[in-house]
Design an enzyme around this catalytic site. Structure first.
Site: not given
Length: 527
Positions: A77, A138
């Protein structure tokens, strides 16, 4: 029998009105920027799993250009999103892996960027109102607190403050609060193994009832609410609306009605040859081992013969859940005043392995983890409704959006402008996609092959025309020397060290290999 009746999903009768006209896109179109966390190719149009029920994603894909061979720069991510947003590959920035290195990324930001702008910041500085809901970076709206006001004019409320009491207890210390709720009784892995499991208990799932969800709404439902609200407002300036959905990220939980769409007994698990790992180099085996003390695949199998199917079932339910939320946003756009002048980009930060290659989660260089859905809808584009199977990267989104919105394409961007493929998906495309996992582990993907080069010099090569499941490693076959050499040219000679490092000392992958070699203890299931 699979349940195909979808009374609970958004109706599919909506049509993107702007896509039905041949009129050109006016200057500075709006942008609806939809991110989906951990979504692999398990949608109907992508063909990864024909049991997936995703009517809204399928409808969207039929209204734009779907890139069926799109890949992440780094299948995790933090690194993937920062690569997309900066327009720079991790091998340039040193922003490689995940949460553990995030502070080093923050500390190195100004040195790495040197006045360059993140994607939403660039749009904001060029006359756009920028709005953010959910997981775009993120950490949500940004991974760099000092950058927040430069990126966004408005940010939707988060979810973390809702995770208290029983909701927090069920997660047993899992840090990503906006991924909650966990299953009713907590993680199945944690219940089965206890503290012996070590890390990785988030690999779990199951249906939720209203009392299992804070306030009765999942975070993704609140994210969709915000997007719907913004699309119903009057905007005097063009907008860049970023909507970051968190499912189907672990834990694989969603409201029960999405589980009810599937018959668990009929769920198919990936087909994995027993000797799948026989021709995989040690570095690949170390990557596949995963996060838990037992190795992820063995931990899943150890819970019971049905747990693998349960996780696939739960992932599919989460995919249908997020599809429904995306449908709510798309339906609102279609009925709004912005339908004719809004470009839609839908992407996932990386894919997800669900047992393929005896690997779970993302964080590897095989197809299931690097391949992502990427769909771009440009109103009036005559090629809408077509697929493009040329290899493209998430790095390509930044220059493509700048071009489509009639903005100068920043010189620092390392991706390609996809506008020629959007206008003509059959255009010959000379580019390949470079993905990396951690430092100096690389994958190069072209239209027909994937080449993997690990930092110890070992290799994998797969012919996707004949072996789409990547079961047969051809790297040692002399007949493919020229193909390997051609793909290898895409690998950088001097990649940046991981942020915060002055030299390379190895990492946990190397440590695991050294232990295996010293003790002659490669797990049997990885041999």
């Amino acid at each position: 029998m699979m349940k195909r009746i979808l009374p609970l999903l958004i109706p599919l009768q909506f049509i993107f009105f702007g896509c039905q006209t041949n009129s050109p896109v006016p200057p500075k179109p709006n942008v609806l920027f939809i991110a989906v966390d951990d979504l692999n190719d398990w949608t109907g149009a992508m063909g990864g799993n024909n049991q997936a029920i995703t009517p809204n994603l399928d409808r969207l894909n039929s209204q734009g250009v779907l890139f069926t061979n799109a890949h992440s720069s780094m299948p995790v991510c933090v690194a993937s999103r920062n690569s997309l947003m900066s327009g720079l590959h991790p091998t340039t920035t040193g922003w490689y892996t995940g949460v553990g290195e995030k502070q080093a990324m923050v500390n190195s930001y100004h040195e790495v960027m040197q006045g360059k702008k993140m994607l939403p910041e660039y749009f904001k500085d060029n006359g756009y109102k920028t709005f953010c809901a959910g997981k775009v970076f993120h950490s949500g709206a940004t991974d760099y607190p000092f950058l927040l006001d430069s990126l966004w004019d408005d940010v939707a409320p988060g979810y973390e403050d809702k995770i208290t009491g029983k909701f927090l207890e069920r997660g047993e210390g899992y840090g990503g609060l906006f991924f909650y709720p966990f299953p009713k009784n907590g993680s199945q892995l944690k219940r089965h193994y206890g503290d012996k499991l070590g890390a990785g208990h988030s690999l779990c799932g199951g249906p939720l009832d209203e009392e299992d969800i804070p306030g009765g709404k999942m975070y993704d439902e609140l994210i969709a609410d915000y997007a719907v609200e913004k699309l119903n407002e009057n905007h005097d300036e063009p907008f860049f609306l970023a909507v970051g959905f968190v499912r189907p990220h672990v834990p694989f939980t969603a409201p029960r009605k999405y589980f009810d769409l599937y018959d668990k007994a009929q769920i198919k698990i990936p087909e994995v040859p027993e000797d799948e790992m026989r021709d995989i180099p040690l570095m690949g085996k170390s990557i596949a081992y995963g996060s838990t003390n037992f190795g992820d695949h063995q931990a899943v199998l150890g819970v019971g013969e049905d747990y693998w199917r349960h996780l696939v079932y739960s992932y599919l339910a989460c995919v249908s859940f997020v599809d429904d939320q995306i449908g709510r946003v798309l339906k609102t756009l279609e009925s709004s005043q912005y339908a004719r002048n809004t470009i839609i980009v839908l992407w996932s930060d990386h894919g997800q392995n669900l047992g393929e290659k005896k690997h779970w989660r993302k964080m590897c260089l095989w197809e299931e983890s690097t391949r992502v859905p990427l769909c771009i809808v440009v109103p009036g584009n005559e090629a809408n409704g077509q697929n493009c199977d040329e290899p493209v990267s998430l790095l390509d989104i930044y220059p493509t959006l700048a071009s489509l919105c009639h903005l100068p394409v920043p010189e620092h961007l390392e991706g390609q402008n996809l506008q020629p493929l959007i206008e003509s998906p059959e255009t010959e495309w000379p580019h390949v996609v470079l993905s990396s996992w951690m430092y100096k582990n690389y994958s190069v993907r072209n239209k027909d092959y994937r080449y993997i080069l690990y930092r110890d010099g070992t290799e994998e090569l797969y012919n996707h025309k004949e072996d789409p499941g990547e079961h047969i490693n051809l790297a040692g076959n002399d007949a493919y020397k020229k193909i390997k050499a051609r793909l290898k040219r895409a690998i950088p000679e001097n990649p940046a060290l991981p942020a915060g490092s002055e030299n390379w000392k190895g990492d946990k992958l190397d440590d695991r290999i050294r232990l295996w070699q010293a003790q002659d203890s490669i797990p049997v299931w990885l041999r």
